[in-house]
Write an enzyme that holds these catalytic residues in place. Sequence first.
Site, PDB file in Angstrom:
ATOM      1  N   ASP A 174      47.915  37.498  52.159  1.00 24.73           N
ATOM      2  CA  ASP A 174      46.357  37.549  52.905  1.00 24.73           C
ATOM      3  C   ASP A 174      45.322  36.824  53.565  1.00 24.73           C
ATOM      4  O   ASP A 174      45.323  36.469  54.877  1.00 24.73           O
ATOM      5  CB  ASP A 174      45.056  38.055  51.822  1.00 24.73           C
ATOM      6  CG  ASP A 174      43.988  39.134  52.137  1.00 24.73           C
ATOM      7  OD1 ASP A 174      44.472  39.533  53.343  1.00 24.73           O
ATOM      8  OD2 ASP A 174      43.405  39.070  51.646  1.00 24.73           O
ATOM      9  N   ASP A 201      41.424  43.480  47.867  1.00 16.61           N
ATOM     10  CA  ASP A 201      40.920  43.446  47.233  1.00 16.61           C
ATOM     11  C   ASP A 201      40.352  43.483  45.606  1.00 16.61           C
ATOM     12  O   ASP A 201      39.864  42.612  44.365  1.00 16.61           O
ATOM     13  CB  ASP A 201      39.393  42.951  48.184  1.00 16.61           C
ATOM     14  CG  ASP A 201      39.744  41.991  49.287  1.00 16.61           C
ATOM     15  OD1 ASP A 201      41.289  41.852  48.847  1.00 16.61           O
ATOM     16  OD2 ASP A 201      39.678  41.689  50.469  1.00 16.61           O
TER      17      ASP A 201
END
Length: 584
Positions: free
Chosen positions: A357, A419
């Site tokens: 990420d 997420d």
Amino acid sequence: MAAAAALARLAAAFLLLTAQVACEYGMVHVVPETGGPRGKDYCILYNPQWAHLPHDLSKASLLQVQDWTASVLCSPSSLPAKGFTNQLPMVARGNCTFYEKVRLAQGSGARGLLIVSKEALVPPGGNKTQYDEIGIPVALLSHRDMLDIFQTFGQAVRAALYAPKEPMLDYNMVIIFIMAVGTVALGGYWAGSRDVRKRYVKHKRDDGPAKQEDEAVDVTPAMIGVFVVTCCSMLVLLYHFYDQLVYAIIGIFCLASSTGLYSCLSPLVQRLPFCKCRVPDNSLPYFHKRPQVLTLLLALLCVAVSVVWGVFRNEDQWAWILQDALGIAFCLYTLKTIRLPTFKACTLLLLVLFIYDVFFVFITPFLTKSGNSIMVEVATGPSDSATHEKLPMVLKVPRLNTSPLALCDRPFSLLGFGDILVPGLLVAYCHRFDIQVQSSRVYFVACTIAYGIGLLVTFMALALMQRGQPALLYLVPCTLVTSCALALWRRELGVFWTGSGFVKDLPQAAWAPASADGPQPRPDSDTAPSQQPRAEEPAPSPRPAEQSPEPAAPEETGHAAPLQEPESSAGLAPEPTGLPGPSA
């Protein structure tokens, strides 16, 4: 040589990072020269180091717009004969620096400069000396907006440049927070409870509907490696071939989300006390099992919801509600199906995706020609996309403030499914471990609270930096450190790390096992074969309902059964009391 080139490129990236020019979004308010329609705002990108713009439209001067887009304004010969006295010229981007353009415009009497760009908007930069020399604002306007201005208002228009203030946080963040934390908590609780229930079903050898549920998939290190490589490859392919692959992703989302919605609603529908009728006898595939009519109607409803979203997905007024509902159902279904067997596997997955990420959000801007983050570009849709489609793998809520800058910035706040799912798998593991060690769900509650705190930190970073944030940068440390610290404080880090608490299918205390050489069971126990029968009493015959379907050992009657049990159970865990075994 390759290593030296890589180091040089990395050094250049850090130099670019330290030399980034300041840029802000602003608005150009356009009105017709002589009456007509109401004014309209258009987004611009400007650099306040050239000249500041007023925050209030009432304090901005309305200037006559001069369409000079046939010229790039790179030489004095490009200037009109009468100059740009008290005008706001529009010129084309290209062939020279921003400083050269604005210097010529200011020298000819212009009060500002709009540079029309057919490419992605970039901040108009310069050096400190150039900033001190220029006293008029310069901003970039998209070519599409320029065409809309003249099509809507004609060639005679006036415009004012201003930069309204925008609140740091929007109230839609509260909605996203509730949806994300609620999904993680509910998914983790459901996954843990379902896993424990299936262990009981397995011991009881139940062939009922509960056994026919989808089996959970245990994640291995090899699967984590394949998953991360697939994610990286897919993200790069989407960045380069977005228009060709976006429809495939939309189709996959429709299929997966309808399955997830059915999985979430099916337990509720099956508990309804009415409409238990089934499909009549037939020879059709699947229907020969005679499913309930209500479940078929539910399946049709889930498919219909997914299709409706697919058809009206670009309706910004209400389609986001369907997308969020389908997305939450998909996340719950995934958390129920995918299972991390150990905290070691949780740590490996979260750390690898943490690096993934951060790399695709913060590092890739220095590796792309446009200077944009690959992750943000794909998540929000490339600005030069011909389809103008958006990927559906996000929760989205429209902005609730009324600032005109919503035209410039994204009108929706987004949170990716990753997420939610990645920390949610850790929350589900914590819940299963809680039930296994009977810890009153302390791990589950602590990890869920840590996820909420990490999400709040993400929102704060988003407000302070005013750019897309890799949420896992904050969520992974919060959840991992909290879970690890709690296990260390409770002196359970060893079993929490290896998952050794799951080696035994169920806690021994819950089953009250009887050992062949241990203490005798209670007198009222149903396990008469495990006791030494008296000579004058025949051994009780097995009940048909308790016979095991597995031919683990031949069925015995009389006094032979208790004599064979120590041999058949030597070295193994004793059979639970009251459950069918090989010596029923």
